[in-house]
Structures are given as structure tokens and as C-alpha cells.
Motif scaffolding. Structure first.
Motif, PDB file in Angstrom:
ATOM      1  N   ALA A 158       0.849  -1.193   0.000  1.00 14.37           N
ATOM      2  CA  ALA A 158       0.000   0.000   0.000  1.00 14.37           C
ATOM      3  C   ALA A 158       0.880   1.236   0.000  1.00 14.37           C
ATOM      4  CB  ALA A 158      -0.922   0.006   1.212  1.00 14.37           C
ATOM      5  N   PRO A 159       0.372   2.372  -0.520  1.00 16.60           N
ATOM      6  CA  PRO A 159       1.164   3.617  -0.557  1.00 16.60           C
ATOM      7  C   PRO A 159       1.152   4.311   0.807  1.00 16.60           C
ATOM      8  CG  PRO A 159      -0.980   3.987  -1.543  1.00 16.60           C
ATOM      9  CD  PRO A 159      -0.937   2.530  -1.182  1.00 16.60           C
ATOM     10  N   LEU A 160       1.931   3.828   1.763  1.00 18.83           N
ATOM     11  CA  LEU A 160       1.851   4.335   3.124  1.00 18.83           C
ATOM     12  C   LEU A 160       2.289   5.791   3.226  1.00 18.83           C
ATOM     13  CD1 LEU A 160       0.967   3.236   5.877  1.00 18.83           C
ATOM     14  CD2 LEU A 160       3.385   2.956   6.435  1.00 18.83           C
ATOM     15  N   ASP A 161       3.183   6.239   2.349  1.00 20.47           N
ATOM     16  CA  ASP A 161       3.573   7.653   2.389  1.00 20.47           C
ATOM     17  C   ASP A 161       2.380   8.553   2.081  1.00 20.47           C
ATOM     18  OD1 ASP A 161       3.501   6.743  -0.252  1.00 20.47           O
ATOM     19  OD2 ASP A 161       5.193   7.984  -0.898  1.00 20.47           O
ATOM     20  N   MET A 421     -25.059  16.495   1.529  1.00 11.04           N
ATOM     21  CA  MET A 421     -23.802  16.851   2.196  1.00 11.04           C
ATOM     22  C   MET A 421     -22.663  16.819   1.181  1.00 11.04           C
ATOM     23  SD  MET A 421     -22.540  13.514   4.364  1.00 11.04           S
ATOM     24  CE  MET A 421     -21.859  12.079   3.527  1.00 11.04           C
ATOM     25  N   TYR A 422     -21.537  17.405   1.579  1.00  9.83           N
ATOM     26  CA  TYR A 422     -20.319  17.357   0.780  1.00  9.83           C
ATOM     27  C   TYR A 422     -19.454  16.187   1.241  1.00  9.83           C
ATOM     28  CZ  TYR A 422     -21.439  22.125  -0.673  1.00  9.83           C
ATOM     29  OH  TYR A 422     -22.058  23.240  -1.183  1.00  9.83           O
ATOM     30  N   TRP A 423     -18.629  15.698   0.338  1.00  8.88           N
ATOM     31  CA  TRP A 423     -17.633  14.702   0.722  1.00  8.88           C
ATOM     32  C   TRP A 423     -16.320  15.009   0.029  1.00  8.88           C
ATOM     33  CZ3 TRP A 423     -17.845  11.672   4.704  1.00  8.88           C
ATOM     34  CH2 TRP A 423     -16.824  10.729   4.893  1.00  8.88           C
ATOM     35  N   TRP A 424     -15.242  14.670   0.711  1.00 12.99           N
ATOM     36  CA  TRP A 424     -13.897  14.796   0.142  1.00 12.99           C
ATOM     37  C   TRP A 424     -13.070  13.635   0.653  1.00 12.99           C
ATOM     38  CZ3 TRP A 424     -16.029  18.545   3.426  1.00 12.99           C
ATOM     39  CH2 TRP A 424     -15.575  18.532   4.744  1.00 12.99           C
ATOM     40  N   PRO A 425     -11.973  13.281  -0.004  1.00 12.71           N
ATOM     41  CA  PRO A 425     -11.217  12.096   0.395  1.00 12.71           C
ATOM     42  C   PRO A 425     -10.408  12.327   1.668  1.00 12.71           C
ATOM     43  CG  PRO A 425     -10.105  13.206  -1.403  1.00 12.71           C
ATOM     44  CD  PRO A 425     -11.407  13.929  -1.198  1.00 12.71           C
ATOM     45  N   ASP A 426     -10.178  11.245   2.421  1.00  9.01           N
ATOM     46  CA  ASP A 426      -9.361  11.337   3.631  1.00  9.01           C
ATOM     47  C   ASP A 426      -7.882  11.452   3.292  1.00  9.01           C
ATOM     48  OD1 ASP A 426     -11.609  11.143   5.283  1.00  9.01           O
ATOM     49  OD2 ASP A 426     -11.641   8.978   5.021  1.00  9.01           O
ATOM     50  N   TYR A 427      -7.494  10.892   2.196  1.00  8.40           N
ATOM     51  CA  TYR A 427      -6.201  11.187   1.578  1.00  8.40           C
ATOM     52  C   TYR A 427      -6.437  11.156   0.081  1.00  8.40           C
ATOM     53  CZ  TYR A 427      -5.825   6.034   1.366  1.00  8.40           C
ATOM     54  OH  TYR A 427      -6.052   4.701   1.167  1.00  8.40           O
ATOM     55  N   ALA A 428      -5.449  11.525  -0.704  1.00 16.46           N
ATOM     56  CA  ALA A 428      -5.680  11.781  -2.127  1.00 16.46           C
ATOM     57  C   ALA A 428      -5.893  10.494  -2.913  1.00 16.46           C
ATOM     58  CB  ALA A 428      -4.522  12.584  -2.703  1.00 16.46           C
ATOM     59  N   ASP A 429      -6.988   9.802  -2.566  1.00 16.88           N
ATOM     60  CA  ASP A 429      -7.399   8.594  -3.252  1.00 16.88           C
ATOM     61  C   ASP A 429      -8.907   8.455  -3.088  1.00 16.88           C
ATOM     62  OD1 ASP A 429      -6.288   5.824  -4.433  1.00 16.88           O
ATOM     63  OD2 ASP A 429      -7.944   5.391  -3.066  1.00 16.88           O
ATOM     64  N   ALA A 430      -9.569   7.855  -4.062  1.00 18.11           N
ATOM     65  CA  ALA A 430     -11.035   7.801  -4.063  1.00 18.11           C
ATOM     66  C   ALA A 430     -11.622   6.776  -3.102  1.00 18.11           C
ATOM     67  CB  ALA A 430     -11.526   7.497  -5.483  1.00 18.11           C
ATOM     68  N   TYR A 431     -10.788   5.920  -2.522  1.00 24.04           N
ATOM     69  CA  TYR A 431     -11.270   4.880  -1.604  1.00 24.04           C
ATOM     70  C   TYR A 431     -12.186   5.441  -0.524  1.00 24.04           C
ATOM     71  CZ  TYR A 431     -10.833   1.110   1.905  1.00 24.04           C
ATOM     72  OH  TYR A 431     -11.075   0.133   2.833  1.00 24.04           O
ATOM     73  N   SER A 432     -11.941   6.671  -0.108  1.00 25.27           N
ATOM     74  CA  SER A 432     -12.697   7.288   0.981  1.00 25.27           C
ATOM     75  C   SER A 432     -14.196   7.329   0.715  1.00 25.27           C
ATOM     76  CB  SER A 432     -12.177   8.707   1.224  1.00 25.27           C
ATOM     77  OG  SER A 432     -12.966   9.380   2.166  1.00 25.27           O
ATOM     78  N   VAL A 467      -5.196  -0.851  -5.850  1.00 26.69           N
ATOM     79  CA  VAL A 467      -4.593   0.457  -6.133  1.00 26.69           C
ATOM     80  C   VAL A 467      -3.066   0.378  -6.023  1.00 26.69           C
ATOM     81  CG1 VAL A 467      -4.345   2.826  -5.289  1.00 26.69           C
ATOM     82  CG2 VAL A 467      -6.615   1.804  -5.500  1.00 26.69           C
ATOM     83  N   ALA A 468      -2.571  -0.361  -5.028  1.00 26.19           N
ATOM     84  CA  ALA A 468      -1.127  -0.436  -4.788  1.00 26.19           C
ATOM     85  C   ALA A 468      -0.395  -1.298  -5.798  1.00 26.19           C
ATOM     86  CB  ALA A 468      -0.864  -0.973  -3.382  1.00 26.19           C
ATOM     87  N   THR A 469      -1.106  -2.224  -6.461  1.00 22.81           N
ATOM     88  CA  THR A 469      -0.425  -3.189  -7.323  1.00 22.81           C
ATOM     89  C   THR A 469      -0.742  -3.065  -8.807  1.00 22.81           C
ATOM     90  OG1 THR A 469      -2.199  -4.793  -6.886  1.00 22.81           O
ATOM     91  CG2 THR A 469      -0.254  -4.881  -5.457  1.00 22.81           C
ATOM     92  N   ASP A 470      -1.927  -2.542  -9.144  1.00 23.92           N
ATOM     93  CA  ASP A 470      -2.311  -2.507 -10.560  1.00 23.92           C
ATOM     94  C   ASP A 470      -3.275  -1.338 -10.788  1.00 23.92           C
ATOM     95  OD1 ASP A 470      -3.338  -2.912 -13.137  1.00 23.92           O
ATOM     96  OD2 ASP A 470      -3.274  -5.099 -12.949  1.00 23.92           O
ATOM     97  N   GLN A 475      -8.528   1.358 -11.797  1.00 26.48           N
ATOM     98  CA  GLN A 475      -9.393   2.271 -12.544  1.00 26.48           C
ATOM     99  C   GLN A 475     -10.684   1.565 -12.956  1.00 26.48           C
ATOM    100  OE1 GLN A 475      -9.042   5.592 -13.261  1.00 26.48           O
ATOM    101  NE2 GLN A 475     -11.018   5.572 -14.313  1.00 26.48           N
ATOM    102  N   LYS A 476     -10.571   0.339 -13.428  1.00 26.06           N
ATOM    103  CA  LYS A 476     -11.745  -0.430 -13.842  1.00 26.06           C
ATOM    104  C   LYS A 476     -12.629  -0.768 -12.637  1.00 26.06           C
ATOM    105  CE  LYS A 476      -9.459  -2.463 -17.879  1.00 26.06           C
ATOM    106  NZ  LYS A 476      -8.946  -3.715 -18.503  1.00 26.06           N
ATOM    107  N   ALA A 477     -11.986  -1.090 -11.511  1.00 29.77           N
ATOM    108  CA  ALA A 477     -12.751  -1.418 -10.295  1.00 29.77           C
ATOM    109  C   ALA A 477     -13.538  -0.217  -9.803  1.00 29.77           C
ATOM    110  CB  ALA A 477     -11.804  -1.927  -9.212  1.00 29.77           C
ATOM    111  N   TYR A 478     -12.910   0.958  -9.827  1.00 27.22           N
ATOM    112  CA  TYR A 478     -13.607   2.183  -9.416  1.00 27.22           C
ATOM    113  C   TYR A 478     -14.786   2.484 -10.349  1.00 27.22           C
ATOM    114  CZ  TYR A 478     -10.307   3.759  -5.821  1.00 27.22           C
ATOM    115  OH  TYR A 478      -9.579   3.890  -4.668  1.00 27.22           O
ATOM    116  N   ALA A 479     -14.581   2.317 -11.653  1.00 28.35           N
ATOM    117  CA  ALA A 479     -15.649   2.580 -12.618  1.00 28.35           C
ATOM    118  C   ALA A 479     -16.819   1.622 -12.404  1.00 28.35           C
ATOM    119  CB  ALA A 479     -15.106   2.465 -14.043  1.00 28.35           C
TER     120      ALA A 479
END
Length: 530
Positions: A158-161, A421-432, A467-470, A475-479
Motif C-alpha cells: 500500500a502507498p503508506l507515504d 452533504m459534501y464529501w472529500w477524500p481522507d487522503y488523495a485517493d477515491a477509496y474514501s 490500487v497499490a499493485t495494478d 481504474q476499472k474497479a472504481y468505474a
């Protein structure tokens, strides 16, 4: 601590009548008056939770000036950059991360930052498992290697940074601050234990002048040069009044301003404006668990009835038509999913469900944030349009905390039908969006569609490792997930992505927006000057 009333009166007297223009001598007076204090006008109550482990709401704008994380998201490079960690390395398989901390960093409690403090704060956040604590679910173990080195071993790559730069739950804090007392109770009395440039001075819950922060003299970044040494938040739901306070120099910065006032601000001498795209979108969440919206046909009808382009026109630049759940700039954004109004299809779906023109009247309750002009326009537009379809939409403007409590009610009969309501990501990824808003959860937090779908849950749970590996697979999973939620199950509508429209005094230099930290003014980075 608070500005002299005489100053406010004097500034009001010198504002140009009818135009809002501030004369040069007045602007210079404002600069001198505000060199030490930066005043923010906010339209919503600020603090819902003082605990940095569980905080997950509007207090982000204060918390990001009080607390710091290991890393920080840079919107230009789209990468994590140093904050409390000077540097870091990762193993080839992406499962071992080692962070080297800054030396000479102190908590506001006087304790020095070290690897043990990092381990203790993250482990407490994980243990409480509230708010955005899920960001650390990927972590298996945390090991102190030496005084300034901490190692994380992950369950999977995972992108821990990037995760460590999150806007919530990534804060590093002194877990020993309360001594033998309960730390959560200690925090929620209005105390803090961060490393950031500012610390809590006064907090007056429920008051207009809700919060004051003061400079932390031992801040590792130092206080050389011109800096704002105090920050005040004033809660002003009326945007017109907030604008007048800005014109009078009583506030430095207005977080939310209507498009009409923003247009006026751009023409006003002594006022700066900024319009930037964001990672924040508007969500219209449908109650899938109780009431008429349990019927997917009714949910789809409401979706199709919304006048998306009409609302965008009313926003006058404050919003851009959304395409799916994920804003542009984040992995998972999917072009071609822009919503469209279709009143004929909406009427037919309502007819099938026994409502609509010629059928039973449908009555629904929609709640939105009091003082939010964009949400008000959306609510009123929906009410007008639905009236044509024999649907009466009761719109309720509410302060955020009562609205949220209504949505979280244990009694389904007391919940709203539509939660805006509004929503925004907890970090810069759409998983949130998926993890927090649409995954099954108990107790209820932000999953305010009340969706309980284990197939959807399993797809959501696989996202981080994909997200971390492919990234192509991700992108396809999110769509796929967006199509399931918005088109198949119709649990929500997404009318727009916000464009932030800010107005602030011309004496403020260096302001910019970071979309990964929505509505946060990093006041330490600003320069008070003429």
C-alpha cells in the motif's frame, strides 16, 4: 484576543458607500491591525470532536493548524512530501516502510517528538477505530528502530507515504498529555497535544467567536519574519454578513461566499479572490432502508428529476457538473458519467411505484446545511421540479451537528429521506467515498444511504491492494463500483464537484488551496503585508 470595537466602527465609516471599495489608507490600517491575528469567517459550527484520533468533521480547518502528520500531500507533484518525517524508504514489495523523523520537534505539552510517540499515537488511533482510523488497517506492526526511526510492516502492499498524509486520523499527538486522566475527556475540554504551529487559546462552544489559536513558540519551523501569531474563527452562517465583515476588515478570510458576492469581490479594491477546482463534491444521499425510497424505482425517479444543468447555471462557477463519484484529478475518475435530467422517465418510474402525476402524492424530507447557499439552491430546485411530478419535498435547513444526528438516529422513522452533504477524500485517493459513505457499517457514521450490500462491501474492501499493485485494474474497479451504486442501485445523485470561491483581504499574501485538505487555511504559511 479580540479586536477593538472602535476599530470596526472606524473601518465601517471609511468604506466607500455603495461600492464596497476600501480606500488605500483603510487597507493600510487593516494590515497593521491584522499582522498578529488572522480571522476566518466560517458558515458552520467548527468543532464536533477535539480528539485527533476520532475527529472527522468541520474541525479539520483548525486541526491542521494544530496537529501534523508524518507526510504532507503536494498537489503540484501529486506526491507525499516531508512533514514530521524528513525522509522514508520502502521495501521492494511495498510492505515495509521506514520513516526518519525530524529532530528538535516538541509537542505543545513540552514532550519531545520521537519514534515512540509516533507508535503510541497511531496505535491509539487504530485502537479507538473511529472516524478515518481505517486508513491504518493496512498496518500489521509498528516498530521503534531508534529514537527517530519508526518501521511499519504492512499486511499487503500500500502507498503508506500517501496514507500518512491523510487529512484525518494521521495526526501525531502526545498520548501522555492527560497524565492519569482520561485522554479523550481531556481533549474534549478544548485542549490539544499537537506539534503544529498553533495551540488552543480559547474555545467557546456554540458562540460566534468559537475558537482562538495562538502561536506555539517552540514550533520547529520557527517564527522568524512576518507571521500571523493568532487565528480566530467566527461562525457566520449568513454569507452576506460574512462579506460585510470582510469589507470592514473584521475578518481576513471568508471560506464560503455566494457566486454573486464572489463576482462583487472580484471588482472590489482591497479584496483578493481565488477560484480553484477541488476534490470535494456534492452528494444527494437516498435513504434505502426506510420510507418510500426503499423502492429503487423511486430513487431512480428522484435521480432523473434533478435539473443538473439548471443548478450548475445557478452556481455561477461555484460548481462543475460531476461525472460519477470521483472528481477529476484522482484515480478512478470516469468521464462519460455526467447525470442528465429526464422528467418523462422520472414520471414513468413514479407511476410504476404508485406515485407521480395521477397517482398518490409522494412526500419526502430533505435536509441540508443551514447557511450553505449552494445547498439551498439545490434543495429549492429539487422541490420545484418534483412538485411537477406530484412529489412534495419538504426542505429543512439545519446546523450540521443536528442534521448529522438526525441521519444517525437509531430510530429509522426519525431519519430524513434525502441527506445532502459534501464529501472529500481522507487522503488523495477515491477509496474514501466507498469505504465511508457506501460500505455497510454499524453504528451509522457517514453511510447515510444505510446501504447493506455484502457484494458491494467485498468489492470496496479489495480496492486498497488493487490500487497499490495494478492502477489499470484499480481504474476499472472504481468505474464498476460507481456504475453499481449510481446506475444500478441508485443510492445517490452527484450533481457537482465544487470550485472553491474564496475572498480575503488584500493584505494577505501567499494563500493557496490544497484540494487534499479541503477548507484548510495553513495560516503559518501566510505573510501579512501591504
Amino acid at each position: 484576543m479580540r479586536r477593538c470595537l472602535i476599530l470596526g466602527v472606524a473601518l465601517l465609516a471609511l468604506v466607500g458607500c455603495g461600492t464596497g471599495e476600501i480606500r488605500t489608507d483603510v487597507r493600510e490600517n487593516v494590515v497593521r491591525a491584522k499582522e498578529a491575528t488572522f480571522v476566518i469567517a466560517d458558515n458552520l459550527e467548527l468543532v464536533t470532536d477535539w480528539d485527533p484520533a476520532t475527529s472527522y468533521s468541520n474541525e479539520i480547518s483548525a486541526m491542521q493548524n494544530i496537529y501534523e502528520s508524518l507526510t504532507f500531500y503536494n498537489p503540484v507533484t501529486k506526491r507525499a512530501t516531508p512533514r514530521l518525517a524528513e525522509s522514508w524508504t520502502r521495501s521492494a514489495d511495498g510492505k515495509v516502510w521506514t520513516f526518519k523523523l525530524r529532530s528538535g520537534v516538541y509537542f505543545h505539552t513540552g514532550r519531545q517528538l520521537d519514534a515512540t510517540a509516533v507508535k503510541e499515537s497511531i496505535e491509539r488511533t487504530r485502537r479507538l477505530a473511529a472516524g478515518a482510523a481505517y486508513i491504518w488497517d493496512v498496518v500489521d506492526t509498528i516498530t521503534v528502530k531508534d529514537e527517530l526511526t519508526v518501521e511499519f510492516r504492512l499486511k499487503y502492499a500500500a502507498p503508506l507515504d500517501l496514507i500518512a498524509s491523510a487529512d484525518y486520523a494521521a495526526y501525531i499527538y502526545d498520548t501522555r498529555a492527560a497524565g492519569s486522566k482520561d485522554l479523550k475527556e481531556w481533549f474534549n475540554e478544548g485542549r490539544d497535544a499537537g506539534t503544529g504551529p498553533y495551540t488552543v487559546d480559547t474555545w467557546r462552544k456554540g458562540k460566534e467567536n468559537e475558537l482562538v489559536l495562538r502561536a506555539f513558540d517552540k514550533y520547529w519551523g520557527g517564527w522568524e519574519g512576518p507571521k500571523y501569531r493568532r487565528i480566530e474563527w467566527r461562525i457566520v452562517p449568513d454569507q452576506k454578513r460574512a462579506w460585510q465583515l470582510l469589507l470592514r476588515g473584521e475578518v481576513n478570510f471568508v471560506e464560503r461566499i455566494s457566486p454573486a458576492l464572489f463576482a462583487q469581490a472580484k471588482r472590489t479594491a482591497g479584496i483578493r479572490t481565488l477560484q480553484v477546482p477541488s476534490f470535494q463534491n456534492m452528494l444527494v444521499l437516498f435513504n434505502t432502508a426506510s420510507g418510500p425510497l426503499r423502492d429503487v424505482r423511486v430513487r431512480k425517479a428522484i435521480q432523473k428529476a434533478i435539473d443538473y444543468r439548471g443548478v450548475i447555471a445557478e452556481l455561477q462557477g461555484a460548481g462543475t457538473l460531476a461525472s460519477g463519484l470521483i472528481p477529476e484529478g484522482l484515480l478512478g475518475h470516469t468521464p462519460g458519467m455526467e447525470p442528465k435530467q429526464d422528467l418523462a422517465a422520472a414520471a414513468e418510474l413514479l407511476r410504476q411505484a404508485g406515485y407521480g402525476p395521477g397517482g398518490r402524492e409522494l412526500r419526502l424530507v430533505l435536509t441540508y446545511a443551514q447557511g450553505d447557499e449552494e445547498e439551498r439552491k439545490l434543495a429549492e430546485s429539487m422541490a420545484r421540479t418534483l412538485k411537477q411530478l406530484n412529489v412534495t419535498l419538504e426542505t429543512r435547513a439545519m446546523q450540521w451537528i443536528p442534521q448529522w444526528n438526525m441521519g444517525k438516529s437509531r430510530d429509522p422513522a426519525k431519519r430524513q429521506d434525502i441527506f445532502v452533504m459534501y464529501w472529500w477524500p481522507d487522503y488523495a485517493d477515491a477509496y474514501s467515498w466507498f469505504r465511508n459513505v457506501f460500505r455497510s457499517a454499524e453504528p451509522i457514521s457517514f453511510n447515510l444511504t444505510y446501504l447493506q450490500d455484502w457484494t458491494v462491501d467485498s468489492k470496496i474492501d479489495r480496492l486498497p491492494s488493487i490500487v497499490a499493485t495494478d492502477r489499470n485494474k484499480a481504474q476499472k474497479a472504481y468505474a464498476e463500483l460507481q456504475k453499481i451504486l449510481l446506475e444500478e442501485k441508485a443510492v445517490a445523485a452527484v450533481p457537482w464537484v465544487m470550485n472553491y470561491q474564496r475572498a480575503y483581504l488584500g493584505s494577505v499574501r501567499g494563500y493557496t488551496d490544497n484540494p487534499a485538505y479541503p477548507n484548510v487555511v495553513f495560516v503559518y504559511d501566510l505573510i501579512p503585508s501591504g
